[in-house]
Design a protein around this motif. Structure first.
Motif, mmCIF file in Angstrom:
data_model
loop_
_atom_site.group_PDB
_atom_site.id
_atom_site.type_symbol
_atom_site.label_atom_id
_atom_site.label_comp_id
_atom_site.label_asym_id
_atom_site.label_seq_id
_atom_site.Cartn_x
_atom_site.Cartn_y
_atom_site.Cartn_z
ATOM 1 N N ALA A 138 0.812 -1.221 0.000
ATOM 2 C CA ALA A 138 0.000 0.000 0.000
ATOM 3 C C ALA A 138 0.840 1.264 0.000
ATOM 4 O O ALA A 138 0.453 2.273 -0.603
ATOM 5 C CB ALA A 138 -0.932 0.002 1.214
ATOM 6 N N ALA A 139 2.005 1.244 0.666
ATOM 7 C CA ALA A 139 2.743 2.499 0.867
ATOM 8 C C ALA A 139 4.247 2.371 0.781
ATOM 9 O O ALA A 139 4.917 3.277 0.290
ATOM 10 C CB ALA A 139 2.370 3.085 2.239
ATOM 11 N N TYR A 140 4.821 1.282 1.257
ATOM 12 C CA TYR A 140 6.281 1.170 1.326
ATOM 13 C C TYR A 140 6.896 0.964 -0.052
ATOM 14 O O TYR A 140 7.939 1.541 -0.375
ATOM 15 C CB TYR A 140 6.644 0.006 2.254
ATOM 16 N N ALA A 141 6.260 0.152 -0.876
ATOM 17 C CA ALA A 141 6.797 -0.149 -2.211
ATOM 18 C C ALA A 141 5.645 -0.519 -3.133
ATOM 19 O O ALA A 141 5.575 -1.627 -3.657
ATOM 20 C CB ALA A 141 7.823 -1.272 -2.139
ATOM 21 N N GLN A 142 4.756 0.442 -3.354
ATOM 22 C CA GLN A 142 3.543 0.130 -4.128
ATOM 23 C C GLN A 142 3.837 -0.205 -5.585
ATOM 24 O O GLN A 142 2.984 -0.783 -6.276
ATOM 25 C CB GLN A 142 2.526 1.280 -4.037
ATOM 26 N N ASN A 143 5.032 0.133 -6.068
ATOM 27 C CA ASN A 143 5.381 -0.182 -7.459
ATOM 28 C C ASN A 143 6.140 -1.504 -7.597
ATOM 29 O O ASN A 143 6.548 -1.870 -8.705
ATOM 30 C CB ASN A 143 6.227 0.945 -8.058
ATOM 31 N N ALA A 144 6.322 -2.206 -6.498
ATOM 32 C CA ALA A 144 7.071 -3.464 -6.540
ATOM 33 C C ALA A 144 6.213 -4.608 -7.075
ATOM 34 O O ALA A 144 4.988 -4.596 -6.980
ATOM 35 C CB ALA A 144 7.579 -3.814 -5.139
ATOM 36 N N ARG A 145 6.892 -5.598 -7.634
ATOM 37 C CA ARG A 145 6.211 -6.812 -8.073
ATOM 38 C C ARG A 145 5.870 -7.690 -6.866
ATOM 39 O O ARG A 145 6.423 -7.528 -5.782
ATOM 40 C CB ARG A 145 7.093 -7.589 -9.046
ATOM 41 N N GLY A 146 4.993 -8.635 -7.088
ATOM 42 C CA GLY A 146 4.535 -9.482 -5.996
ATOM 43 C C GLY A 146 5.651 -10.208 -5.290
ATOM 44 O O GLY A 146 5.695 -10.263 -4.051
ATOM 45 N N GLU A 147 6.594 -10.772 -6.061
ATOM 46 C CA GLU A 147 7.686 -11.511 -5.428
ATOM 47 C C GLU A 147 8.624 -10.579 -4.655
ATOM 48 O O GLU A 147 9.191 -10.971 -3.632
ATOM 49 C CB GLU A 147 8.473 -12.318 -6.471
ATOM 50 N N GLU A 148 8.755 -9.338 -5.137
ATOM 51 C CA GLU A 148 9.579 -8.366 -4.410
ATOM 52 C C GLU A 148 8.917 -7.971 -3.103
ATOM 53 O O GLU A 148 9.576 -7.870 -2.059
ATOM 54 C CB GLU A 148 9.808 -7.127 -5.286
ATOM 55 N N LEU A 149 7.622 -7.786 -3.132
ATOM 56 C CA LEU A 149 6.889 -7.458 -1.910
ATOM 57 C C LEU A 149 6.999 -8.588 -0.890
ATOM 58 O O LEU A 149 7.139 -8.342 0.317
ATOM 59 C CB LEU A 149 5.419 -7.182 -2.228
#
Length: 236
Positions: A138-149
């Motif tokens: 939601a806020a820390y890395a909203q542009n990251a891919r699922g595996e990165e999250l």
């Protein structure tokens, strides 16, 4: 400090993670910098108190021999400005916090209105602040891919309130050149807040349409700003 000629291959890069991160978060930045011939260190912070974090970074700097470009993400902006090593020739702020002398990290973190999707933070029963799992997307890395999250959430390291509630000393950016990567899509530290801090410290500003964690989601932007700082050090 007397100016000296430094080649680009004689500038060390020291990267410092912020709250909820660790050195692995810099992986996409370390690889291209290392490939260019820079010696790179990802300094670990215990995140147990502001004094502990400064001491840990000073120890990491003791192991570095060349002039240093010191890079901090988020909370680490306060830490990199509180060391006193003469090896540090330039500072790079990546969506980071830059308290003025006498301010706390919390003072600048909570300056202005939070983003509607910014998480509400509170210590757990052991006195440490974890980022809620849903806050990574939601806020820390909203542009990251699922595996990165998934990796960011699984590897998160909590921070103690003792890191963010003590007044900081005279910041190093008052006497060293500084660069500031402003994350215009940041939901943790607003872009307006980053502009305010960058202008107050008279940093060289570089704005990008990136989220709070560009080391993961836009590493080329981070590398670009670090290279700019290293080139300036090399030409000093």
């Amino acid at each position: 400090m007397s100016p000296q000629k430094i080649s680009s291959q004689n500038v060390d890069i020291v990267l410092v993670h912020g709250a909820w991160g660790d050195g692995s978060g810099w992986a996409k930045v370390i690889a291209p910098l290392s490939a260019s011939g820079f010696a790179v260190t990802a300094a670990p912070l215990p995140l147990t108190s502001f004094a502990d974090d400064i001491a840990a970074l000073e120890r990491a700097l003791e192991r570095v021999t060349a002039p240093v470009v010191l890079v901090g993400h988020a909370y680490a902006g306060a830490v990199i400005a509180s060391v006193r090593s003469e090896k540090v020739k330039a500072l790079v702020y990546v969506a980071a916090l830059a308290p003025e002398e006498g301010e706390t990290v919390a003072d600048v973190f909570y300056r202005g209105e939070p983003h509607p999707q910014a998480p509400k933070l509170a210590p757990d029963s052991h006195g440490f602040i974890y980022l809620p799992h849903e806050a990574f997307a939601a806020a820390y890395a909203q542009n990251a891919r699922g595996e990165e999250l998934a990796v960011l959430a699984a590897a998160q390291r909590p921070i103690s309130p003792a890191c963010i509630t003590v007044p900081v000393p005279r910041p190093l950016w008052k006497g060293r050149p500084a660069w500031f990567l402003i994350a215009e899509e940041d939901r943790m530290i607003s872009a307006a807040n980053q502009h305010f801090m960058a202008e107050r410290m008279q940093a060289t500003q570089r704005s990008f349409p990136v989220d709070h964690t560009p080391m993961t989601t836009a590493p080329e932007a981070v590398v670009e700003v670090i290279r700019d700082a290293a080139a300036a050090v090399a030409g000093a």
